[in-house]
Write a protein that holds these residues in place. Structure first.
Motif, PDB file in Angstrom:
ATOM      1  N   ALA A  28       0.821  -1.216   0.000  1.00 35.79           N
ATOM      2  CA  ALA A  28       0.000   0.000   0.000  1.00 35.79           C
ATOM      3  C   ALA A  28       0.855   1.267   0.000  1.00 35.79           C
ATOM      4  N   TYR A  29       2.135   1.140   0.305  1.00 38.39           N
ATOM      5  CA  TYR A  29       2.998   2.311   0.458  1.00 38.39           C
ATOM      6  C   TYR A  29       4.119   2.378  -0.571  1.00 38.39           C
ATOM      7  N   ILE A  30       4.333   1.290  -1.312  1.00 38.90           N
ATOM      8  CA  ILE A  30       5.368   1.261  -2.335  1.00 38.90           C
ATOM      9  C   ILE A  30       4.715   1.161  -3.699  1.00 38.90           C
ATOM     10  N   SER A  31       4.974   2.119  -4.560  1.00 45.42           N
ATOM     11  CA  SER A  31       4.345   2.125  -5.880  1.00 45.42           C
ATOM     12  C   SER A  31       4.805   0.930  -6.705  1.00 45.42           C
ATOM     13  N   PRO A  32       3.860   0.202  -7.318  1.00 51.99           N
ATOM     14  CA  PRO A  32       4.229  -0.891  -8.219  1.00 51.99           C
ATOM     15  C   PRO A  32       5.052  -0.415  -9.417  1.00 51.99           C
ATOM     16  N   ALA A  33       5.023   0.903  -9.678  1.00 53.22           N
ATOM     17  CA  ALA A  33       5.846   1.439 -10.754  1.00 53.22           C
ATOM     18  C   ALA A  33       7.329   1.282 -10.440  1.00 53.22           C
ATOM     19  N   HIS A  34       7.656   1.129  -9.151  1.00 52.97           N
ATOM     20  CA  HIS A  34       9.042   0.941  -8.724  1.00 52.97           C
ATOM     21  C   HIS A  34       9.360  -0.540  -8.506  1.00 52.97           C
ATOM     22  N   ILE A  35       8.463  -1.244  -7.800  1.00 49.44           N
ATOM     23  CA  ILE A  35       8.658  -2.681  -7.531  1.00 49.44           C
ATOM     24  C   ILE A  35       7.315  -3.370  -7.783  1.00 49.44           C
ATOM     25  N   SER A  36       7.118  -3.843  -8.993  1.00 47.09           N
ATOM     26  CA  SER A  36       5.806  -4.378  -9.366  1.00 47.09           C
ATOM     27  C   SER A  36       5.463  -5.649  -8.599  1.00 47.09           C
ATOM     28  N   VAL A  37       6.464  -6.452  -8.248  1.00 48.80           N
ATOM     29  CA  VAL A  37       6.183  -7.713  -7.567  1.00 48.80           C
ATOM     30  C   VAL A  37       5.551  -7.493  -6.201  1.00 48.80           C
ATOM     31  N   MET A  38       5.797  -6.319  -5.604  1.00 49.54           N
ATOM     32  CA  MET A  38       5.223  -6.033  -4.287  1.00 49.54           C
ATOM     33  C   MET A  38       3.704  -6.009  -4.328  1.00 49.54           C
ATOM     34  N   ASN A 291      -9.847  -2.363 -10.214  1.00 51.76           N
ATOM     35  CA  ASN A 291      -9.081  -3.562 -10.552  1.00 51.76           C
ATOM     36  C   ASN A 291      -7.939  -3.808  -9.570  1.00 51.76           C
ATOM     37  N   ASP A 292      -8.123  -3.386  -8.338  1.00 49.11           N
ATOM     38  CA  ASP A 292      -7.126  -3.608  -7.287  1.00 49.11           C
ATOM     39  C   ASP A 292      -7.830  -3.745  -5.949  1.00 49.11           C
ATOM     40  N   THR A 293      -7.119  -4.298  -4.975  1.00 55.44           N
ATOM     41  CA  THR A 293      -7.721  -4.662  -3.695  1.00 55.44           C
ATOM     42  C   THR A 293      -7.614  -3.535  -2.668  1.00 55.44           C
ATOM     43  N   PRO A 294      -8.284  -3.670  -1.514  1.00 53.92           N
ATOM     44  CA  PRO A 294      -8.183  -2.648  -0.465  1.00 53.92           C
ATOM     45  C   PRO A 294      -6.791  -2.550   0.160  1.00 53.92           C
ATOM     46  N   VAL A 295      -5.962  -3.587  -0.006  1.00 50.62           N
ATOM     47  CA  VAL A 295      -4.577  -3.506   0.469  1.00 50.62           C
ATOM     48  C   VAL A 295      -3.697  -3.337  -0.761  1.00 50.62           C
ATOM     49  N   SER A 296      -3.644  -2.100  -1.246  1.00 51.00           N
ATOM     50  CA  SER A 296      -2.885  -1.803  -2.459  1.00 51.00           C
ATOM     51  C   SER A 296      -2.520  -0.328  -2.489  1.00 51.00           C
ATOM     52  N   TYR A 297      -1.525  -0.023  -3.262  1.00 55.04           N
ATOM     53  CA  TYR A 297      -1.088   1.358  -3.471  1.00 55.04           C
ATOM     54  C   TYR A 297      -2.210   2.157  -4.132  1.00 55.04           C
ATOM     55  N   VAL A 298      -2.886   1.538  -5.095  1.00 58.04           N
ATOM     56  CA  VAL A 298      -3.971   2.207  -5.821  1.00 58.04           C
ATOM     57  C   VAL A 298      -5.089   2.616  -4.865  1.00 58.04           C
ATOM     58  N   TYR A 299      -5.494   1.706  -3.995  1.00 59.09           N
ATOM     59  CA  TYR A 299      -6.557   2.009  -3.033  1.00 59.09           C
ATOM     60  C   TYR A 299      -6.162   3.176  -2.135  1.00 59.09           C
ATOM     61  N   ARG A 300      -4.953   3.149  -1.604  1.00 54.05           N
ATOM     62  CA  ARG A 300      -4.521   4.210  -0.675  1.00 54.05           C
ATOM     63  C   ARG A 300      -4.471   5.565  -1.365  1.00 54.05           C
TER      64      ARG A 300
END
Length: 368
Positions: A28-38, A291-300
């Protein structure tokens, strides 16, 4: 000796489970644009949280100090668990609200043009809308075509004639043949319309300013990047029947590439919309398919300081995906923190690959 060995093994399991749970919320705090696997870790948050709770209960019953290990993780991640699961389902009668606004959002998947769900699904959707009778209705994957009478724009608008105002945007312009896009229907006057297009994507967002009882509200209707799994890839994930190691690795590589691309694009899309939401001069209501969950960078990023209607009055896990993969809550309704929302519902109807959700927002709560 055996008992001591067993306790050592469970202690190690507790430490690993705690570490994985804490790692899962970092998504939720690390952008997938930097580390997508997270971003993948957010999908395993619910089972990891339950495992930690069971370990906590085990150690507490045993009266061993190890109960502090999962307890610490549970406390740290409690807020994320509330975004994932709710008990209360708070209800309030419409008559008890000072300014109720019923809001509904639904990814209608082209109004089932290809009859994935059987015949006349589009009419069932129209019947549902008339029955629920929302004040604001947001559709994603809205579809019209001149090649079918039942899917002509004017025919659909006539079927939804209770809405006197609408904001329709198509992703590739109105070519009079086949059109895909977003629509926000309103029973209240629309005073301004804008679309937010994303680079290198067919997905987009729109925002619509609506005048509700002399109060201007900005409605954001969003459809963020899809993973776009093929039918073969879904079958592969569902069955796990591998023919050989080489074929398996190729398929996993292709799936991983799609996931990484979608995570990256959604993160950038959420950041763009988030800036518009944060800078809105009017109270905001944010709807759509993330298209993302409540525990995600997008949600936050999308939620920011807004309230989640599911957290306010939902119940259970509220999964909104209706497909071959496990269901997650990927459709949302957020609203300005000055408002209060009640009666959140997920309608578990097999009309699309998403379930519709709705809530009633009391706009008058801000003045009370």
């Amino acid at each position: 000796m055996i008992r001591r060995f067993f306790k050592s093994i469970v202690t190690i399991i507790s430490l690993i489970a705690t570490g994985l749970l804490l790692l899962s919320v970092l998504t939720a705090y690390i952008s997938p644009a930097h580390i997508s696997v997270m971003a993948l870790m957010g999908y395993v948050f619910p089972p990891l949280w339950v495992i930690n709770f069971l370990l906590f209960a085990f150690w507490l019953i045993k009266r061993r100090w190890q109960f502090f290990i999962p307890l610490l993780a549970i406390i740290i991640t409690w807020g994320h668990w509330q975004h994932t699961f709710q008990w209360k389902g708070q209800h309030k009668a419409i008559e008890e609200m000072s300014q109720p606004l019923k809001v509904m959002t639904f990814n209608v998947r082209m109004l089932d043009y290809y009859e994935w769900k059987g015949e006349n699904t589009n009419e069932k959707i129209f019947d549902l809308i008339r029955e629920e009778n929302p004040d604001i209705l947001c559709f994603q994957e809205f579809f019209t075509t001149t090649q079918s009478r039942d899917y002509r724009e004017h025919y659909i608008l006539r079927r939804l004639s209770q809405f006197h105002h609408r904001h329709i945007e198509y992703r590739s312009g109105h070519n009079n043949k086949r059109n895909y896009g977003l629509v926000t229907f309103s029973k209240y006057p629309i005073v301004e319309r804008h679309s937010l297009k994303f680079q290198d994507s067919n997905n987009f967002s729109i925002y619509t300013d609506v005048e509700v009882n002399q109060q201007r509200i900005r409605i954001f209707n969003n459809h963020l990047e899809s993973i776009k799994f093929s039918r073969q890839q879904l079958n592969f994930l569902d069955s796990l029947n591998f023919q050989n190691k080489e074929e398996r690795n190729e398929k996993i590589k292709a799936i991983g590439s799609k996931l990484s691309t979608a995570f990256d694009q959604r993160a950038r899309q959420a950041e763009k919309i988030g800036r518009y939401i944060a800078n809105s001069p009017y109270p905001a209501i944010v709807c759509g398919d993330f298209n993302d969950t409540p525990v995600s960078y997008v949600y936050r990023i999308m939620r920011s300081t807004l309230k989640d209607a599911f957290v306010e009055s939902g119940r259970g896990v509220g999964g909104t995906y209706n497909g071959p993969l496990p269901s997650f809550r990927i459709d949302f309704i957020f609203h300005d923190k000055a408002f209060k929302s009640y009666n959140f519902r997920r309608l578990k109807l097999d009309l699309s690959d998403h379930y519709p959700i709705l809530t009633t927002i009391d706009l008058g709560a801000a003045a009370s």
